[in-house]
Design an enzyme around this catalytic site. Sequence first.
Site, PDB file in Angstrom:
ATOM      1  N   GLY A   1      50.282  33.371  33.195  1.00  0.00           N
ATOM      2  CA  GLY A   1      48.824  33.252  33.136  1.00  0.00           C
ATOM      3  C   GLY A   1      48.211  34.092  32.038  1.00  0.00           C
TER       4      GLY A   1
ATOM      5  N   GLY B   1      45.754  37.215  30.464  1.00  0.00           N
ATOM      6  CA  GLY B   1      45.449  38.606  30.752  1.00  0.00           C
ATOM      7  C   GLY B   1      46.558  39.552  30.343  1.00  0.00           C
TER       8      GLY B   1
ATOM      9  N   GLU C   1      50.539  27.093  30.161  1.00  0.00           N
ATOM     10  CA  GLU C   1      49.263  26.691  29.568  1.00  0.00           C
ATOM     11  C   GLU C   1      49.046  27.300  28.208  1.00  0.00           C
ATOM     12  OE1 GLU C   1      46.322  26.627  33.351  1.00  0.00           O
ATOM     13  OE2 GLU C   1      45.931  28.005  31.746  1.00  0.00           O
TER      14      GLU C   1
HETATM   15  O1  0RQ Z   1      37.569  44.661  34.566  1.00  0.00           O
HETATM   16  O2  0RQ Z   1      37.875  45.447  32.274  1.00  0.00           O
HETATM   17  O3  0RQ Z   1      35.650  45.593  33.421  1.00  0.00           O
HETATM   18  O4  0RQ Z   1      37.544  47.076  34.140  1.00  0.00           O
HETATM   19  O5  0RQ Z   1      38.961  42.742  36.465  1.00  0.00           O
HETATM   20  O6  0RQ Z   1      41.474  43.159  35.282  1.00  0.00           O
HETATM   21  O7  0RQ Z   1      43.569  44.415  35.603  1.00  0.00           O
HETATM   22  O8  0RQ Z   1      42.756  43.946  33.217  1.00  0.00           O
HETATM   23  O9  0RQ Z   1      43.686  42.142  34.747  1.00  0.00           O
HETATM   24  O10 0RQ Z   1      43.456  40.986  32.434  1.00  0.00           O
HETATM   25  O11 0RQ Z   1      45.320  40.554  34.086  1.00  0.00           O
HETATM   26  O12 0RQ Z   1      42.952  39.770  34.561  1.00  0.00           O
HETATM   27  C1  0RQ Z   1      42.400  37.937  37.738  1.00  0.00           C
HETATM   28  C2  0RQ Z   1      40.752  38.457  35.951  1.00  0.00           C
HETATM   29  C3  0RQ Z   1      43.033  39.507  35.931  1.00  0.00           C
HETATM   30  C4  0RQ Z   1      42.809  37.067  35.418  1.00  0.00           C
HETATM   31  C5  0RQ Z   1      42.222  38.238  36.274  1.00  0.00           C
HETATM   32  C6  0RQ Z   1      38.602  43.951  37.141  1.00  0.00           C
HETATM   33  C7  0RQ Z   1      39.229  45.028  36.278  1.00  0.00           C
HETATM   34  C8  0RQ Z   1      38.931  44.483  34.892  1.00  0.00           C
HETATM   35  C9  0RQ Z   1      40.483  42.470  34.596  1.00  0.00           C
HETATM   36  P1  0RQ Z   1      37.115  45.783  33.503  1.00  0.00           P
HETATM   37  P2  0RQ Z   1      42.894  43.515  34.635  1.00  0.00           P
HETATM   38  P3  0RQ Z   1      43.903  40.866  33.841  1.00  0.00           P
HETATM   39  C10 0RQ Z   1      46.238  30.416  33.578  1.00  0.00           C
HETATM   40  C11 0RQ Z   1      45.995  31.288  34.756  1.00  0.00           C
HETATM   41  C12 0RQ Z   1      42.312  33.619  37.035  1.00  0.00           C
HETATM   42  C13 0RQ Z   1      42.721  32.492  36.117  1.00  0.00           C
HETATM   43  C14 0RQ Z   1      44.190  32.345  35.969  1.00  0.00           C
HETATM   44  C15 0RQ Z   1      42.148  35.727  35.729  1.00  0.00           C
HETATM   45  C16 0RQ Z   1      39.113  42.980  35.063  1.00  0.00           C
HETATM   46  O13 0RQ Z   1      44.189  36.965  35.655  1.00  0.00           O
HETATM   47  O14 0RQ Z   1      41.077  35.418  35.248  1.00  0.00           O
HETATM   48  O15 0RQ Z   1      44.992  32.962  36.649  1.00  0.00           O
HETATM   49  N1  0RQ Z   1      42.815  34.905  36.602  1.00  0.00           N
HETATM   50  N2  0RQ Z   1      44.595  31.488  35.053  1.00  0.00           N
HETATM   51  O16 0RQ Z   1      38.637  46.275  36.532  1.00  0.00           O
HETATM   52  C17 0RQ Z   1      36.780  44.060  41.171  1.00  0.00           C
HETATM   53  C18 0RQ Z   1      38.947  43.840  42.014  1.00  0.00           C
HETATM   54  C19 0RQ Z   1      39.430  43.847  40.667  1.00  0.00           C
HETATM   55  C20 0RQ Z   1      38.485  43.955  39.634  1.00  0.00           C
HETATM   56  C21 0RQ Z   1      40.495  43.782  38.774  1.00  0.00           C
HETATM   57  N3  0RQ Z   1      39.780  43.732  43.032  1.00  0.00           N
HETATM   58  N4  0RQ Z   1      37.625  43.939  42.214  1.00  0.00           N
HETATM   59  N5  0RQ Z   1      37.164  44.051  39.875  1.00  0.00           N
HETATM   60  N6  0RQ Z   1      39.194  43.912  38.478  1.00  0.00           N
HETATM   61  N7  0RQ Z   1      40.662  43.754  40.102  1.00  0.00           N
HETATM   62  C22 0RQ Z   1      45.374  30.628  32.321  1.00  0.00           C
HETATM   63  C23 0RQ Z   1      44.097  29.835  32.345  1.00  0.00           C
HETATM   64  O17 0RQ Z   1      43.765  29.299  33.328  1.00  0.00           O
HETATM   65  C24 0RQ Z   1      43.283  29.663  31.143  1.00  0.00           C
END
Ligand code: 0RQ
Length: 502
Positions: free
Chosen positions: A268, A270, A293
């Site tokens: 995914g 990130g 993807e």
């Molecule tokens: O925010 O930067 O403001 O502090 O979420 O978190 O840990 O850097 O994680 O970059 O791996 O993204 C789920 C968003 C994770 C992503 C998600 C806050 C955290 C930070 C990002 P800040 P990290 P990542 C195929 C797959 C859905 C789509 C998908 C995503 C920001 O993986 O969008 O999977 N997934 N597509 O601080 C509040 C919590 C939190 C939180 C993290 N529990 N509550 N904020 N954060 N955990 C690709 C496509 O579909 C295109």
Amino acid sequence: MSARITCPVLSTRVTSAEDAASHIHHGDNVGFSGFTGAGYPKATPAALHDQIVAAHDRGDEFRIGLWTGASTAPDADGVLAEAHGVSSRLPYNSDPVMRRLINTGEVDYIDAHLSHSAQHMWFGFYGNLDVAVIEVTAVLPGGLLVPSGSVGNNKTWLDQADRVILEVNHWQPRELEGFHDIYYGTALPPMRQPIPLTDPMQRIGEPYLRVDPAKVVAVVETDRPDRNTPFAPSDATSAAIAEHVVDFLRHEVSAGRMPPGLLPLQSGVGNVANAVLAGLDGSEFTDLVAFTEVIQDGMLDLLDSGTLRAASATSFGLSEIGVRRFMDHIDAYKGRILLRSEEISNHPELVRRLGIIAMNGMLEADLYGNVNSTHVMGSAIMNGIGGSGDFARNAFLNFFLTPSTAKNGAISAIVPMVSHVDHTEHDVQVIVTEHGIADLRGSSPNDRAVKIIERCADPRFRPALQDYLDRARAERPEARHTPHLLDEALSWHQRYLDTGSM
Ligand code: 0RQ
């Protein structure tokens, strides 16, 4: 005639971005190319921004419905959001300005599974598509288009739109011709046939998109780079997550549940997902293949080292350094990278047939394995479900990855009950944090809760989670299948909103 536009008919339609944008009107639904910051239109959105602002200054309404492949960039989503020119948006967004307007309620957001977005358009669920604005690498005779750095929903937008604007981007390497496989065999039910793909790198289509030249109202030439966002360097937390995943895959191979060359990988978006790829690179695994993807930097590393033999995707999602590396060695990647439409890269039929290993990030999981990938504290969208559901539900094996805490430890990623559900407990197999892995396959809800608390939760939150579980089990002896204290289940989120910490 420009070297990039060799179609005699379409070379007569070359015009300015301002003229192109004038074909877009208030109330139109507009389909942009673009997926994870690659291949989005770069000149027409800015010109449209100016026309929207001018209309608003005159007191006229001007807002469009904006459809894409997935996320674009500040110079596409961002400029239109800044102009307050978008009424609705689908199917995935990561632009911060657009996100703010979605979360304040100005923009209606339809957060859709990416594999659904094209077919829901054909089914007529979204209404008419008035204009498509599609970036391409070159325009060939007969309306054949060499796609650019993403395919996304371009085939569908080009087919379905009443009017088409093409952006020919000279920054995209001309050598991209041959990197794409566009399948035109999809039909509507009940006429559907199996998709004839049985190997991740099989070509089932053609290298070009097609457009009816009669629909093309403007062709704009550009020379601008994709978004090319840098990745955070892998830190100790993401390195630990990666190590757990690689160990688990080793274990699956030794248990005879997977071949030594694994099954096709999906990774995914990130930083965490990128770090897992880096973890695989340091491992003994070689000659792997990806059916995914997005090709992020980590995947180029795997291709360069030979850990990965080849990758099928719908888009690049590279940093500036990654782009330079790709361009400098583009011929070496030919035949090892294939870009497809997202309706194919994410197709449930193919994900299940090929037996994908899916690895996606998440925001939070609950004691029973329900996963929230999209909504902070239940209400504010982060990005969207993207392809995570397409892959997770249909995968051979799926992982959901997250650091055990967010916001400097104020938030626990393991909570009693998730504040929003994207992936239900039935679809979630393995949860991973830096502390360990909870293998939920074949486990009852109570077993899952024990594993998730012991192996994934941050040690500081474990006693409170255990206490919740114990009291929930004690409270209603007749309802112990998935024990909850309903008046407390979301209290951790409320406490964070009230006090800044869970
Ligand atoms: O925010 O930067 O403001 O502090 O979420 O978190 O840990 O850097 O994680 O970059 O791996 O993204 C789920 C968003 C994770 C992503 C998600 C806050 C955290 C930070 C990002 P800040 P990290 P990542 C195929 C797959 C859905 C789509 C998908 C995503 C920001 O993986 O969008 O999977 N997934 N597509 O601080 C509040 C919590 C939190 C939180 C993290 N529990 N509550 N904020 N954060 N955990 C690709 C496509 O579909 C295109």
